[in-house]
Design a protein around this motif. Sequence first.
Motif, PDB file in Angstrom:
ATOM      1  N   HIS A 382      11.722  27.218 -35.800  1.00 55.96           N
ATOM      2  CA  HIS A 382      11.203  27.643 -37.098  1.00 55.96           C
ATOM      3  C   HIS A 382      11.552  29.091 -37.415  1.00 55.96           C
ATOM      4  CE1 HIS A 382       8.973  23.916 -37.221  1.00 55.96           C
ATOM      5  NE2 HIS A 382       8.409  24.199 -36.059  1.00 55.96           N
ATOM      6  N   GLU A 383      11.770  29.902 -36.396  1.00 55.16           N
ATOM      7  CA  GLU A 383      12.127  31.316 -36.562  1.00 55.16           C
ATOM      8  C   GLU A 383      13.508  31.519 -35.972  1.00 55.16           C
ATOM      9  OE1 GLU A 383      11.569  35.265 -37.736  1.00 55.16           O
ATOM     10  OE2 GLU A 383      10.222  33.575 -38.081  1.00 55.16           O
ATOM     11  N   PRO A 384      14.522  31.842 -36.789  1.00 56.57           N
ATOM     12  CA  PRO A 384      15.896  31.965 -36.279  1.00 56.57           C
ATOM     13  C   PRO A 384      15.986  32.901 -35.072  1.00 56.57           C
ATOM     14  CG  PRO A 384      15.884  32.046 -38.672  1.00 56.57           C
ATOM     15  CD  PRO A 384      14.451  32.083 -38.248  1.00 56.57           C
ATOM     16  N   GLY A 385      16.702  32.449 -34.069  1.00 57.32           N
ATOM     17  CA  GLY A 385      16.926  33.238 -32.868  1.00 57.32           C
ATOM     18  C   GLY A 385      15.937  32.981 -31.756  1.00 57.32           C
ATOM     19  N   THR A 386      14.773  32.402 -32.077  1.00 55.14           N
ATOM     20  CA  THR A 386      13.760  32.214 -31.038  1.00 55.14           C
ATOM     21  C   THR A 386      14.111  31.082 -30.080  1.00 55.14           C
ATOM     22  OG1 THR A 386      12.489  30.847 -32.580  1.00 55.14           O
ATOM     23  CG2 THR A 386      11.883  33.165 -32.404  1.00 55.14           C
ATOM     24  N   LEU A 387      14.819  30.067 -30.568  1.00 55.95           N
ATOM     25  CA  LEU A 387      15.172  28.952 -29.695  1.00 55.95           C
ATOM     26  C   LEU A 387      16.108  29.406 -28.579  1.00 55.95           C
ATOM     27  CD1 LEU A 387      15.280  25.966 -28.890  1.00 55.95           C
ATOM     28  CD2 LEU A 387      17.139  25.687 -30.538  1.00 55.95           C
ATOM     29  N   VAL A 388      17.168  30.138 -28.939  1.00 57.77           N
ATOM     30  CA  VAL A 388      18.126  30.598 -27.931  1.00 57.77           C
ATOM     31  C   VAL A 388      17.436  31.519 -26.927  1.00 57.77           C
ATOM     32  CG1 VAL A 388      20.186  31.992 -27.540  1.00 57.77           C
ATOM     33  CG2 VAL A 388      20.156  30.298 -29.379  1.00 57.77           C
ATOM     34  N   ALA A 389      16.608  32.427 -27.423  1.00 59.63           N
ATOM     35  CA  ALA A 389      15.916  33.359 -26.521  1.00 59.63           C
ATOM     36  C   ALA A 389      15.000  32.609 -25.563  1.00 59.63           C
ATOM     37  CB  ALA A 389      15.119  34.366 -27.341  1.00 59.63           C
ATOM     38  N   THR A 390      14.286  31.608 -26.072  1.00 61.76           N
ATOM     39  CA  THR A 390      13.379  30.840 -25.229  1.00 61.76           C
ATOM     40  C   THR A 390      14.154  30.003 -24.223  1.00 61.76           C
ATOM     41  OG1 THR A 390      11.846  30.718 -27.098  1.00 61.76           O
ATOM     42  CG2 THR A 390      11.441  29.234 -25.245  1.00 61.76           C
ATOM     43  N   SER A 391      15.224  29.376 -24.685  1.00 57.38           N
ATOM     44  CA  SER A 391      16.040  28.559 -23.794  1.00 57.38           C
ATOM     45  C   SER A 391      16.611  29.388 -22.653  1.00 57.38           C
ATOM     46  CB  SER A 391      17.166  27.900 -24.601  1.00 57.38           C
ATOM     47  OG  SER A 391      17.898  27.007 -23.810  1.00 57.38           O
ATOM     48  N   ARG A 392      17.087  30.579 -22.957  1.00 57.83           N
ATOM     49  CA  ARG A 392      17.660  31.442 -21.915  1.00 57.83           C
ATOM     50  C   ARG A 392      16.590  31.928 -20.948  1.00 57.83           C
ATOM     51  NH1 ARG A 392      21.861  34.958 -25.747  1.00 57.83           N
ATOM     52  NH2 ARG A 392      23.408  33.279 -25.974  1.00 57.83           N
ATOM     53  N   ALA A 393      15.385  32.165 -21.431  1.00 62.76           N
ATOM     54  CA  ALA A 393      14.314  32.625 -20.549  1.00 62.76           C
ATOM     55  C   ALA A 393      13.911  31.539 -19.551  1.00 62.76           C
ATOM     56  CB  ALA A 393      13.112  33.067 -21.374  1.00 62.76           C
ATOM     57  N   PHE A 394      13.990  30.278 -19.971  1.00 66.13           N
ATOM     58  CA  PHE A 394      13.645  29.162 -19.087  1.00 66.13           C
ATOM     59  C   PHE A 394      14.780  28.794 -18.135  1.00 66.13           C
ATOM     60  CE2 PHE A 394      10.037  28.471 -21.798  1.00 66.13           C
ATOM     61  CZ  PHE A 394       9.147  27.692 -21.072  1.00 66.13           C
ATOM     62  N   ALA A 395      15.989  29.288 -18.377  1.00 68.24           N
ATOM     63  CA  ALA A 395      17.161  28.874 -17.603  1.00 68.24           C
ATOM     64  C   ALA A 395      17.099  29.387 -16.168  1.00 68.24           C
ATOM     65  CB  ALA A 395      18.432  29.358 -18.281  1.00 68.24           C
ATOM     66  N   THR A 396      17.810  28.695 -15.283  1.00 64.05           N
ATOM     67  CA  THR A 396      17.901  29.079 -13.871  1.00 64.05           C
ATOM     68  C   THR A 396      19.366  29.122 -13.442  1.00 64.05           C
ATOM     69  OG1 THR A 396      17.656  26.767 -13.205  1.00 64.05           O
ATOM     70  CG2 THR A 396      15.655  28.089 -13.307  1.00 64.05           C
ATOM     71  N   ASP A 397      19.635  29.833 -12.358  1.00 61.00           N
ATOM     72  CA  ASP A 397      21.015  29.974 -11.887  1.00 61.00           C
ATOM     73  C   ASP A 397      21.522  28.713 -11.209  1.00 61.00           C
ATOM     74  OD1 ASP A 397      21.198  32.610 -12.789  1.00 61.00           O
ATOM     75  OD2 ASP A 397      20.370  33.412 -10.926  1.00 61.00           O
ATOM     76  N   CYS A 398      20.639  27.967 -10.565  1.00 62.77           N
ATOM     77  CA  CYS A 398      21.034  26.739  -9.863  1.00 62.77           C
ATOM     78  C   CYS A 398      20.206  25.579 -10.391  1.00 62.77           C
ATOM     79  CB  CYS A 398      20.806  26.878  -8.353  1.00 62.77           C
ATOM     80  SG  CYS A 398      21.806  28.173  -7.571  1.00 62.77           S
ATOM     81  N   ALA A 399      20.801  24.400 -10.355  1.00 67.32           N
ATOM     82  CA  ALA A 399      20.099  23.204 -10.806  1.00 67.32           C
ATOM     83  C   ALA A 399      18.945  22.892  -9.870  1.00 67.32           C
ATOM     84  CB  ALA A 399      21.060  22.022 -10.867  1.00 67.32           C
ATOM     85  N   PRO A 400      17.789  22.521 -10.399  1.00 72.62           N
ATOM     86  CA  PRO A 400      16.691  22.093  -9.512  1.00 72.62           C
ATOM     87  C   PRO A 400      17.078  20.839  -8.763  1.00 72.62           C
ATOM     88  CG  PRO A 400      16.197  21.566 -11.808  1.00 72.62           C
ATOM     89  CD  PRO A 400      17.435  22.399 -11.827  1.00 72.62           C
ATOM     90  N   HIS A 401      16.474  20.679  -7.589  1.00 73.16           N
ATOM     91  CA  HIS A 401      16.916  19.617  -6.687  1.00 73.16           C
ATOM     92  C   HIS A 401      15.771  19.253  -5.766  1.00 73.16           C
ATOM     93  CE1 HIS A 401      19.292  18.679  -2.776  1.00 73.16           C
ATOM     94  NE2 HIS A 401      19.194  17.573  -3.486  1.00 73.16           N
ATOM     95  N   CYS A 402      15.531  17.976  -5.572  1.00 74.20           N
ATOM     96  CA  CYS A 402      14.560  17.502  -4.587  1.00 74.20           C
ATOM     97  C   CYS A 402      15.261  16.472  -3.716  1.00 74.20           C
ATOM     98  CB  CYS A 402      13.335  16.894  -5.266  1.00 74.20           C
ATOM     99  SG  CYS A 402      12.021  16.438  -4.113  1.00 74.20           S
ATOM    100  N   GLN A 403      15.484  16.801  -2.443  1.00 71.92           N
ATOM    101  CA  GLN A 403      16.301  15.934  -1.600  1.00 71.92           C
ATOM    102  C   GLN A 403      15.472  14.970  -0.751  1.00 71.92           C
ATOM    103  OE1 GLN A 403      18.758  17.900   1.272  1.00 71.92           O
ATOM    104  NE2 GLN A 403      17.199  19.315   1.933  1.00 71.92           N
ATOM    105  N   GLU A 404      14.231  14.732  -1.169  1.00 69.97           N
ATOM    106  CA  GLU A 404      13.404  13.747  -0.465  1.00 69.97           C
ATOM    107  C   GLU A 404      12.657  12.896  -1.469  1.00 69.97           C
ATOM    108  OE1 GLU A 404       9.593  15.960   1.083  1.00 69.97           O
ATOM    109  OE2 GLU A 404      11.286  17.354   1.026  1.00 69.97           O
ATOM    110  N   GLY A 405      12.336  11.681  -1.079  1.00 74.48           N
ATOM    111  CA  GLY A 405      11.575  10.785  -1.938  1.00 74.48           C
ATOM    112  C   GLY A 405      10.106  10.820  -1.569  1.00 74.48           C
TER     113      GLY A 405
END
Length: 406
Positions: A382-405
């Motif tokens: 709804h406010e230009p620019g806020t989506l990209v800023a929010t998306s980048r703040a939530f981003a991580t350097d590595c993909a999350p991973h769970c190697q056990e069930g």
Amino acid sequence: MGELSARGLRADESEAFFGVFSDAFLNDSLRSAAAGGLYGPTFRLERAHGVFDGDVMIGGTGRIEQEITVPGPAQCPLAAVTAVGVAPGNRRRGVLTALMRAQLDALHGNGTPIAALFASEAGIYGRFGYGIASYESHLVVPRGAAFLPTVEVDDRRIREVDREQGVEIARARYSAVAADRIGWLSRSDGSWEARVLDWPTVRSDLGAPRFAVHPDGYAIYRAKREWTPRGPAYQLHIAELVATTPQAYAALWRYLLDFDLVAEVHWRKAALDEPVLGMLANPRAVDRRVLDALWVRLVDLDRALMTRRYAAPLDVVLDVTDRFCPWNEGRWRLRADASGSATATRTEDAGHVSLDITDLAAAYLGGSTLAALARSGRVVEHEPGTLVATSRAFATDCAPHCQEGF
């Protein structure tokens, strides 16, 4: 048919609970495996819920209390939801809805910020607020696959050890890595046996777990014996591979790929960005299939958002819908400082970004970006620019991973 009721379970209802679970998945081995301690001491029936038609249990769901590494890294209490099932002949009666209602209300009441599960069917859990928070790669790598010449392989000896030694070494190595790997779980007493060492025993075609130990890591794997008219074509199935250095990681893969009698190395729970994919001279040699893995539910939105850390400073108002857990619905101001620490408070201010709780859950571990979800029409700016800023703040350097069930 009588009136349905949902409640927590008693210790003497174990047989009925696992009977429903076994029948729901049409798998009698689950009944016997559960009776023999499939879940080990990590599973407590008093944390489970059942739905009853009169006195007969027709649905059940359980949970294991763990901690999960979230972006930061930080440790967050987690309800690892498991053994969800509805007895045959009772579908379309609201049984699963009643189970989810009872379980999420209980988690909200005891202060567990998030829940997670592996979904048997991908169309089920979105309506209860779960979003796909991580993906996993099913890898099949042929024996002898060559590395790029730039890959550095630690040449210190890898040795095979027995189960007792292997578990002792693996515990120490795992603890050194898990606290920094988003999506990895804590392992209390019994977790190793229930979720890593003994969990795959329901697959009778695989041998006992074997332990390959390096000074800076280990691999737990199982062999599937296979003989063809052309000779041996064994498969090695990785249960877990952990390394504290890239060189040790390369050494463990090299060890498995150069095994005599083996045709292929399989790993069904590799990360989406598993490093071996970038190490191979011929990346097309890998048969790779990507599937959804952890589905996450933000039980209490504010505490969940304040537990993780953020990649950039942020000040945004999120307008969140949550039809199943109304205590999360509304507008929330999320503020993150330069250190990544955040506060999440209710506000009457206009929303900058609108989204459902499922989409916030999908982005919570960094497995999906809010920007990508917006391109799918699931997140609205709804406010230009806020989506990209929010998306980048939530981003991580590595993909999350769970190697056990679980």
